[in-house]
Design a protein around this motif. Structure first.
Motif, PDB file in Angstrom:
ATOM      1  N   ASN A 134       3.191   0.144   4.157  1.00  0.00           N
ATOM      2  CA  ASN A 134       2.851   1.247   3.131  1.00  0.00           C
ATOM      3  C   ASN A 134       4.010   1.890   2.760  1.00  0.00           C
ATOM      4  N   ASN A 151       0.946  -1.258   0.019  1.00  0.00           N
ATOM      5  CA  ASN A 151       0.043   0.120   0.084  1.00  0.00           C
ATOM      6  C   ASN A 151       0.780   1.168   0.145  1.00  0.00           C
ATOM      7  N   ASP A 191      -0.797   4.733  -0.012  1.00  0.00           N
ATOM      8  CA  ASP A 191      -1.855   5.296   1.011  1.00  0.00           C
ATOM      9  C   ASP A 191      -2.929   5.202   0.288  1.00  0.00           C
TER      10      ASP A 191
END
Length: 562
Positions: A332, A216, A219
């Motif tokens: 992330n 991720n 974000d």
């Protein structure tokens, strides 16, 4: 009653205003205030050097006006030739090198008004653009590129590029002003339209991002339209779609807040553009045009409700979204060093502190990347964490790349602490007009002090997400950091704690309007507890929740893997 900016847009003749007249005025380095709002749609902000603003006022001089220019570069992907063109632009017209933004593109600061047209023309000559890099439209479409590992990743990037091109404004004003395009006159001018956006465009900016699990690194939950690529048996079969993410807020105004996107279903690739158009259309029609602080899609979703917003989207689409598919995010952040992709190609991720590419005593980024671009046969990619990837390198070229990177001291990530490897800072002072406190310029000294504390507690290698923002608008995505400083005033910040390492939980305000001494004292105590009480593999933000330093958040995003 529509806000003042809505009137400016409606009377602008599709983003023309009096920009041309303002650019031709040599008496001032500025343009009219109303035109600065329209100029954003063309990819530029008017700024001034706030470090010398008071002195120039005392000398009865106008502020030191200059322009920031931002490229629209979907997925942050460019050729070496484009890199060289962007580097030349920085050398010829900008004041502070190249800067990687948190939306996978470059921005240049300090461009004088007389050089703005030449700068935009140079970007277009390099087969890129600045239109819709700013403004009340869909902005740069971001995509996981850390790094390309499969044909499915290539397909996801292709969709990012396609969305970016399809959703850009259709006005001819951009070509008229910057590329000497023919001006529309008569009936042709009267009939010019924006088929998607309409004459007043969107109530506020709109952001789309594509994440590819398990990373991720963009974000994705912070996006207005969050797209999570679903890959099955190596094939991109579609996207889980989320709506209503956004990072901005205003100090002291509880009606404004960061929000994470809610997943509303699954869409197949052939319906993706229709979905994006439809979500944008709902926001165009339902969004708040009276109060700009309340005009993002996240507020529209909360005003009408997730289910009602989803129902309207499906009604306009003419079909129901499928149930969301399973997925899982690991983290992330970026993965530094070499990673092998498909087809035998390699990808090298390098950390660039605050995304600032300059030649200094510590690093010769501009010279190094210029040299690399002349020999590299792959491509170059920017990440949403302000870093860069030397992508698609043949195995036999790795040693050459390694030698060049080391010689220009661009391999600092090998020696950096865990918190330094996961730090982000926005530009803030002296150029950003919204900045209340330092950010990018404060990060180096703050990191040294935090590293001293972490080293004392045996945590120097612990990965901790740190993000600094000079104001609450959230360009550095501070609300998704385990530790965040959000500027209140010079030397004073809100200390926020407790996001997770997957980008799926917002942090919480822990201390408000405090100075560095308080911040360091608080963190020193928490680092001590973390060192002594953490579980194996437990991240700092998760630890703070588990031991009760922070309360459980009231809302987490829909996670279909839960």
């Amino acid at each position: 009653m529509p806000s003042h900016l809505e009137h400016i847009k409606s009377e602008s003749r599709l983003l023309r205003g009096t920009i041309a007249e303002g650019l031709a005025d040599t008496v001032t380095g500025a343009i009219a205030e109303s035109d600065t709002k329209l100029l954003k749609f063309h990819g530029s902000y008017m700024q001034d050097d706030r470090d010398i603003r008071d002195e120039r006022r005392r000398q009865k001089l106008e502020p030191a006006y200059a322009f920031m220019l931002r490229a629209r570069l979907p997925g942050g992907v460019m050729t070496p030739a484009q890199w060289l063109a962007f580097d030349a632009l920085a050398s010829n017209y900008a004041s502070s090198g190249l800067r990687i933004t948190t939306r996978q593109t470059f921005q240049w600061h300090g461009i004088l008004k007389k050089n703005l047209k030449a700068s935009i023309a140079a970007i277009n000559a390099a087969a890129a653009s600045t239109i819709a890099a700013c403004g009340d439209v869909n902005r740069n479409v971001i995509c996981n590129t850390n790094p390309i590992e499969s044909e499915a990743h290539e397909a996801a990037y292709a969709w990012a590029a396609r969305l970016s091109e399809h959703l850009k404004p259709k006005t001819r004003a951009y070509h008229e002003f910057w590329l000497d395009g023919e001006k529309l006159v008569g009936e042709e001018a009267a009939n010019e339209q924006e088929p998607l956006y309409g004459p007043t465009y969107l109530p506020r900016k709109f952001k789309i991002g594509i994440a590819i699990p398990p990373l991720n690194d963009i974000d994705v939950y912070s996006q207005d339209l969050a797209l999570i690529a679903i890959i099955e048996n190596g094939e991109l079969v579609g996207f889980n779609a989320g709506i209503g993410g956004g990072m901005g807020a205003t100090h002291g105004d509880p009606a404004t807040y960061p929000r994470l996107a809610d997943i509303i279903g699954f869409v197949r690739p052939e319906n993706l553009i229709a979905l994006a158009e439809t979500v944008i259309g709902v926001q165009r029609d339902w969004g708040d045009r009276e109060e700009r602080k309340h005009a993002r899609l996240k507020y529209t979703v909360d005003t009408y409700g997730v289910e009602a917003t989803k129902a309207e989207i499906e009604k306009r689409l003419g079909f129901a979204l499928e149930p969301a598919r399973d997925f899982h995010f690991d983290h992330n952040g970026d993965r530094y060093g070499w990673v092998k992709g498909h087809a035998g190609r390699w990808h090298l991720t390098l950390q660039v502190e605050s995304g600032r590419l300059l030649d200094t005593e510590a690093h010769t980024w501009l010279s190094g990347m210029r040299e690399l671009a002349h020999i590299h046969t792959g491509d170059i990619r920017l990440t949403c964490n302000q870093n860069l990837i030397i992508a698609n390198v043949a195995a036999e070229d790795r040693d050459t790349i390694d030698e060049l990177v080391a010689r220009h001291r661009m391999d600092g990530y090998k020696r950096y602490s865990g918190i330094r490897q996961h730090s982000i800072a926005c530009v803030a002072l002296p150029t950003c007009g919204l900045a209340m406190a330092e950010s990018e310029r404060y990060l180096p000294s703050l990191l040294l002090k935090l590293e001293t504390l972490l080293d004392r507690h045996g945590l120097i290698d612990a990965p901790i997400l740190l993000r600094l923002s000079g104001c609450p608008n959230g360009c550095s995505r501070p609300y998704l950091a385990e530790i965040a400083l959000v500027g209140r005033a010079p030397g004073r910040y809100d200390l926020r704690l407790g996001a997770d390492f997957q980008g799926q939980r917002l942090n919480q305000a822990y201390r408000e309007n405090v100075d560095e001494a308080v911040i360091l004292e608080v963190l020193d105590g928490l680092f001590g507890r973390y060192a002594g009480e953490r579980n194996a593999g437990e991240y700092f933000g998760d630890f703070l929740l588990r031991v009760g330093v922070l309360s459980e958040p009231r809302k987490i995003p829909l996670k279909v893997n839960a």
